[in-house]
Design a protein around this motif. Structure first.
Motif, short mmCIF file in Angstrom:
data_model
loop_
_atom_site.label_atom_id
_atom_site.label_comp_id
_atom_site.label_asym_id
_atom_site.label_seq_id
_atom_site.Cartn_x
_atom_site.Cartn_y
_atom_site.Cartn_z
N UNK A 73 0.85 -1.20 0.00
CA UNK A 73 0.00 0.00 0.00
C UNK A 73 0.88 1.24 0.00
N UNK A 74 0.58 2.17 -0.90
CA UNK A 74 1.24 3.47 -0.88
C UNK A 74 0.59 4.30 0.22
N UNK A 75 1.36 4.75 1.18
CA UNK A 75 0.78 5.36 2.38
C UNK A 75 0.99 6.87 2.45
N UNK A 76 1.61 7.47 1.43
CA UNK A 76 1.85 8.91 1.46
C UNK A 76 1.06 9.57 0.34
N UNK A 77 0.27 10.61 0.69
CA UNK A 77 -0.53 11.29 -0.32
C UNK A 77 -0.05 12.73 -0.47
N UNK B 102 -8.04 17.05 5.88
CA UNK B 102 -8.98 16.21 5.15
C UNK B 102 -8.42 14.79 4.99
N UNK B 103 -7.14 14.69 4.72
CA UNK B 103 -6.51 13.38 4.57
C UNK B 103 -6.59 12.57 5.86
N UNK B 104 -6.53 13.24 7.00
CA UNK B 104 -6.63 12.54 8.28
C UNK B 104 -7.99 11.87 8.42
N UNK C 171 -8.63 7.79 8.48
CA UNK C 171 -9.31 7.13 9.59
C UNK C 171 -10.53 6.33 9.13
N UNK C 172 -11.24 6.87 8.12
CA UNK C 172 -12.49 6.23 7.67
C UNK C 172 -12.25 5.05 6.73
N UNK C 173 -11.21 5.12 5.90
CA UNK C 173 -11.06 4.13 4.83
C UNK C 173 -9.74 3.35 4.84
N UNK C 174 -8.71 3.88 5.51
CA UNK C 174 -7.39 3.27 5.39
C UNK C 174 -6.77 2.90 6.72
N UNK C 175 -7.60 2.67 7.73
CA UNK C 175 -7.16 2.20 9.05
C UNK C 175 -6.08 3.10 9.66
N UNK C 176 -6.13 4.38 9.30
CA UNK C 176 -5.19 5.35 9.85
C UNK C 176 -3.79 5.27 9.29
#
Length: 217
Positions: free
Chosen positions: A76-80, A87-89, A93-98
């Motif tokens: 998984x690429x974890x940096x956006x 907004x990314x936070x 939290x909602x879709x990528x398990x933090x």
């Protein structure tokens, strides 16, 4: 298909882009036509849209099932680099398990003062008739959109303003009313058309699907 036979005979790897949207019936015929394939890489995001199809597919994409099964290696690429950090936070939290984090370069370039959000209730009802076919539109909402766009143009004369709409019919109606009102430099487009485009945070108003966002330069 015969013209592809020589090519298929030499293919050893298949790469599926936007694989979170690819159903088995889309990928397997390609794989079966290439007997020499021994590697398949699926690139996509299973937390976003499911496969595009009129056929009900509760099982989800092949990529999603492989992810859940643990029988295939995944990364998984974890940096956006696109969304504001706050907004990314929420998305993380909602879709990528933090696990999703914002790059330092994006954090450094984000405005320190957040924009404002205003919700404006409109009494009009959605309609689906006339020249717009089955796509929905709302006349009173479109008029409210134009009124707010005029206010924003006066308040922010040097900024760009984007109107994002859910339906193509509403987009056309808003664009027509903007032209009639002669409000300059206001772009109306559907949410689909806005994919991949960015506007800097600024003042924002929401009209049941219509969003205004002037760019802060």
């Amino acid at each position: 298909m015969q013209i592809f036979t020589p090519l298929c005979a030499r293919v050893t790897a298949i790469v599926g882009d936007e694989a979170g949207c690819i159903a088995d019936r889309h990928l397997l015929p390609i794989a079966s036509a290439c007997p020499t394939v021994h590697r398949c890489a699926l690139v996509g995001d299973t937390a976003q849209l499911p496969p595009f199809s009129r056929v009900r597919d509760d099982a989800g994409s092949l990529m999603l099932r492989l992810e859940r099964s643990g029988h295939a290696s995944s990364r998984m690429l974890v940096e956006q680099y696109r969304m504001p950090g706050a907004l990314a936070d929420v998305v993380s939290a909602c879709f990528y398990r933090g696990l999703l984090r914002t790059s330092q370069s994006k954090l450094d370039s984000s405005p320190r003062t957040p924009g404002t959000l205003g919700l404006i209730e409109v009494p009009g009802q959605a309609e689906t008739h006339g020249e717009y076919g089955t796509s929905a539109f709302n006349v009173l909402e479109a008029e409210a959109v134009v009124h707010k766009a005029r206010e924003l143009r006066v308040a922010y004369p040097a900024d760009t303003i984007a109107v994002l709409t859910t339906y193509r019919a509403q987009e056309k109606l808003v664009r027509t009313l903007l032209d009639e009102a002669r409000i300059d430099a206001v772009e109306a487009l559907s949410i689909d058309a806005a994919q991949g485009r960015e506007w800097d945070p600024g003042n924002e108003a929401k009209f049941r699907g219509e969003t205004f966002r002037p760019r802060i330069r």
